[in-house]
Design a protein around this motif. Structure first.
Motif, PDB file in Angstrom:
ATOM      1  N   LEU A  34      48.855  29.088  31.368  1.00 17.82           N
ATOM      2  CA  LEU A  34      47.549  29.345  31.995  1.00 17.82           C
ATOM      3  C   LEU A  34      47.715  29.970  33.380  1.00 17.82           C
ATOM      4  O   LEU A  34      46.898  30.804  33.792  1.00 17.82           O
ATOM      5  CB  LEU A  34      46.730  28.050  32.085  1.00 17.82           C
ATOM      6  CG  LEU A  34      46.401  27.350  30.758  1.00 17.82           C
ATOM      7  CD1 LEU A  34      45.421  26.207  30.977  1.00 17.82           C
ATOM      8  CD2 LEU A  34      45.849  28.326  29.723  1.00 17.82           C
ATOM      9  N   SER A  56      39.897  25.691  30.699  1.00 23.35           N
ATOM     10  CA  SER A  56      40.908  24.731  31.158  1.00 23.35           C
ATOM     11  C   SER A  56      40.232  23.793  32.142  1.00 23.35           C
ATOM     12  O   SER A  56      39.181  24.108  32.693  1.00 23.35           O
ATOM     13  CB  SER A  56      42.089  25.423  31.839  1.00 23.35           C
ATOM     14  OG  SER A  56      41.751  25.854  33.133  1.00 23.35           O
ATOM     15  N   ARG A  59      44.653  20.612  33.278  1.00 20.34           N
ATOM     16  CA  ARG A  59      45.964  21.280  33.251  1.00 20.34           C
ATOM     17  C   ARG A  59      47.103  20.263  33.281  1.00 20.34           C
ATOM     18  O   ARG A  59      48.189  20.533  33.777  1.00 20.34           O
ATOM     19  CB  ARG A  59      46.091  22.312  34.370  1.00 20.34           C
ATOM     20  CG  ARG A  59      45.055  23.430  34.225  1.00 20.34           C
ATOM     21  CD  ARG A  59      45.384  24.680  34.992  1.00 20.34           C
ATOM     22  NE  ARG A  59      44.411  25.740  34.734  1.00 20.34           N
ATOM     23  CZ  ARG A  59      44.574  27.001  35.049  1.00 20.34           C
ATOM     24  NH1 ARG A  59      45.680  27.387  35.648  1.00 20.34           N
ATOM     25  NH2 ARG A  59      43.658  27.903  34.765  1.00 20.34           N
ATOM     26  N   CYS A  66      41.779  22.950  27.240  1.00 17.76           N
ATOM     27  CA  CYS A  66      42.472  24.214  26.975  1.00 17.76           C
ATOM     28  C   CYS A  66      42.567  24.439  25.468  1.00 17.76           C
ATOM     29  O   CYS A  66      42.715  23.481  24.702  1.00 17.76           O
ATOM     30  CB  CYS A  66      43.852  24.223  27.626  1.00 17.76           C
ATOM     31  SG  CYS A  66      44.910  22.847  27.156  1.00 17.76           S
ATOM     32  N   CYS A  84      48.142  24.057  28.244  1.00 22.47           N
ATOM     33  CA  CYS A  84      48.254  23.981  29.710  1.00 22.47           C
ATOM     34  C   CYS A  84      49.620  23.434  30.149  1.00 22.47           C
ATOM     35  O   CYS A  84      50.006  23.594  31.304  1.00 22.47           O
ATOM     36  CB  CYS A  84      47.126  23.144  30.309  1.00 22.47           C
ATOM     37  SG  CYS A  84      47.095  21.429  29.761  1.00 22.47           S
TER      38      CYS A  84
END
Ligand code: SF4
Ligand code: FES
Length: 249
Positions: A34, A56, A59, A66, A84
């Motif tokens: 990402l 997202s 993360r 995501c 992620c």
């Protein structure tokens, strides 16, 4: 590294989509996938072009937001890993990487790589909850639950609702997702009160949303970032048969 990206661009739900080519320069092996897309987007914005839309949030592999299909695999090539948490060291200089959204009728594209997963929310609203008063922590501690049962329930509760199981299934089935939620609650005494109605309502809602039947091929288990086992689907089927039998239908 330099990567050649083929990324799905689609202006809106009814607009035609296409794979567009982008070059990602100066990609560090330590970047997440990402973060690499963030860098591509910064360059697009500097050029006055439309940034690539993708979802997202945390993360950190815990929120389920995501949702990219990378080279045909939901969440990419690493098992038990959300996209992620996928790092660019998994790719080689000069690689061509295709990035697409989850593809399922029940998950319509909103824009580019973003899909609408509110169908999952409606399945949860149909029964994926406990409405009885479970008391506080001391009450919970007073209910003895065998360790292997509580561990199975917690393993099922690990589902983050990402939808990769649907994206991987040729029938776009939501069975792995539903079975994780149903197993989590069916295994614990707190979920017993609404046990029969829950499984019937959630399966009816999934059918209404347009998800398909289980293909029995295990693609869902293979891509699940939380490694939810397909044995949950067998438990959900037993729960469903028992519930329908009990209801006399
Ligand atoms: S079962 Fe796995 S793949 Fe499916 S929604 Fe839950 S975490 Fe995602
Ligand atoms: S952004 Fe939260 S799990 Fe990937």
């Amino acid at each position: 590294m330099k990567l050649n990206l083929k990324i799905w661009r689609q202006a809106g739900p009814t607009a035609p989509g296409r794979l567009d080519d982008y070059a990602a320069h100066d990609v560090s092996p330590d970047m997440s996938f990402l973060e690499m897309l963030d860098v591509v987007n910064e360059a697009l914005v500097r050029q006055g072009k439309d940034a690539i839309a993708f979802d997202s949030d945390c993360r950190e592999g815990i929120c389920g937001t995501c949702s990219l299909v990378i080279n045909g695999i939901p969440h990419g090539p690493d098992r038990g890993t959300t996209v992620c948490q996928l790092h660019m060291r998994r790719f080689k200089d000069g690689d061509t990487v295709t990035v697409e959204p989850w593809r399922a009728k029940a998950f319509p594209v909103v824009k580019d790589l973003v899909v609408d997963r509110s169908a999952f929310d409606r399945i949860i609203a149909a029964g994926g909850y406990v409405s009885v008063n479970c008391g506080g922590a001391p009450d919970g501690n007073a209910i003895l639950i065998p360790k292997e049962v509580s561990e199975m329930a917690m393993d099922s509760a690990a589902c983050i609702g990402c939808g990769a199981c649907v994206a991987a299934c040729k029938n776009a089935s939501a069975h792995l997702f539903m079975s994780a939620k149903i197993s989590h609650l069916a295994l614990l005494p707190q979920g017993a009160v609404e046990r029969n109605g829950r499984v019937i309502s959630m399966i009816q809602q999934a059918d209404a949303e347009g998800f398909g039947s289980c293909s029995n091929e295990g693609e869902c288990e293979a891509v699940c970032p939380k490694e939810i086992p397909i044995s949950n689907i067998a438990r959900m089927t037993r729960e469903y048969v028992k519930a329908v039998w009990t209801a006399g239908g």
